[in-house]
Design a protein around this motif. Sequence first.
Motif, PDB file in Angstrom:
ATOM      1  N   HIS A   1     -72.694 -20.590  12.403  1.00 16.61           N
ATOM      2  CA  HIS A   1     -72.472 -21.931  11.857  1.00 16.61           C
ATOM      3  C   HIS A   1     -72.812 -23.044  12.847  1.00 16.61           C
ATOM      4  O   HIS A   1     -72.469 -22.937  14.035  1.00 16.61           O
ATOM      5  CB  HIS A   1     -70.999 -22.095  11.466  1.00 16.61           C
TER       6      HIS A   1
ATOM      7  N   HIS B   1     -65.246 -21.450  13.714  1.00 15.85           N
ATOM      8  CA  HIS B   1     -65.516 -20.087  14.185  1.00 15.85           C
ATOM      9  C   HIS B   1     -67.029 -19.859  14.202  1.00 15.85           C
ATOM     10  O   HIS B   1     -67.780 -20.525  13.482  1.00 15.85           O
ATOM     11  CB  HIS B   1     -64.848 -19.050  13.266  1.00 15.85           C
TER      12      HIS B   1
ATOM     13  N   PHE C   1     -64.034 -12.827  15.081  1.00 15.55           N
ATOM     14  CA  PHE C   1     -63.312 -12.083  14.049  1.00 15.55           C
ATOM     15  C   PHE C   1     -62.502 -10.925  14.645  1.00 15.55           C
ATOM     16  O   PHE C   1     -61.878 -10.156  13.923  1.00 15.55           O
ATOM     17  CB  PHE C   1     -64.273 -11.555  12.982  1.00 15.55           C
TER      18      PHE C   1
ATOM     19  N   ASP D   1     -71.431 -22.657   2.694  1.00 17.24           N
ATOM     20  CA  ASP D   1     -71.041 -21.440   3.409  1.00 17.24           C
ATOM     21  C   ASP D   1     -71.824 -20.257   2.853  1.00 17.24           C
ATOM     22  O   ASP D   1     -72.449 -20.351   1.787  1.00 17.24           O
ATOM     23  CB  ASP D   1     -69.531 -21.206   3.248  1.00 17.24           C
TER      24      ASP D   1
ATOM     25  N   ASP E   1     -72.428 -14.216  11.411  1.00 13.35           N
ATOM     26  CA  ASP E   1     -71.996 -15.515  10.909  1.00 13.35           C
ATOM     27  C   ASP E   1     -72.416 -16.551  11.960  1.00 13.35           C
ATOM     28  O   ASP E   1     -72.121 -16.370  13.151  1.00 13.35           O
ATOM     29  CB  ASP E   1     -70.463 -15.468  10.750  1.00 13.35           C
TER      30      ASP E   1
HETATM   31 ZN    ZN Z   1     -67.894 -18.220   8.593  1.00 14.86          ZN
END
Ligand code: ZN
Length: 202
Positions: free
Chosen positions: A52, A85, A17, A117, A50
């Motif tokens: 993932h 990401h 980010f 998400d 975050d």
């Molecule tokens: Zn994300």
Amino acid sequence: MTEVTEALIVIDVQNDFCPGGALAVAGGDEIIPRINALMQEIPVTVLTQDWHPEDHSSFASNHPSAEPFSVIEMPYGPQTLWPAHCVQGNAGAAFHPALTLDPADMILRKGFRAAIDSYSAFYENDHVTPTGLAGYLRERGVTDLTFTGLALDFCVAWSAIDAAKLGFTVRVLEGACRAIDLNGSLEAARKAMVAAGVTLAK
Ligand code: ZN
Ligand code: VGL
């Protein structure tokens, strides 16, 4: 036992980010010195990350012929598709190296289920599945939350709104956040935060 009522929540200050990252937010790294200073002033710090899996359903690359930043309908509602990401274990998912980690009492990972998400630090995007953060803060007696981090119009806003709905007193320091600003998302997020009773501060 010392009574602690205030916590700093630092949302997703991760390499992806920040400038050079896969979903870079303009000026994302500029907020880090202020966040580091706030960790010295506010008694409880929670960092979110975050996190993932590679096959995460929010990645445009996992949907045939879908473009990044388009919106699709998921079983839990509309979902923006992002460039891949914050893939678990990759350098992009790591915290930015300038962020101080030692003062953090807790690091909360979110978005680790492929099918859904999780923008908010409190609930996944179905607005039903809890992350456990509310229970953690309540058990510690925390009532007042200060939000900082990335991105102001997505994960910070969704977290702050959920926190206000959960009964916390919530302030967002906009100067310690940066936004993606996709199709008016920043103005919409500001309005939604104010409507939810969130205080927007500098
Ligand atoms: Zn994300
Ligand atoms: C975020 C988009 C996708 C955020 C996370 O941290 O605001 N935005 N994943």
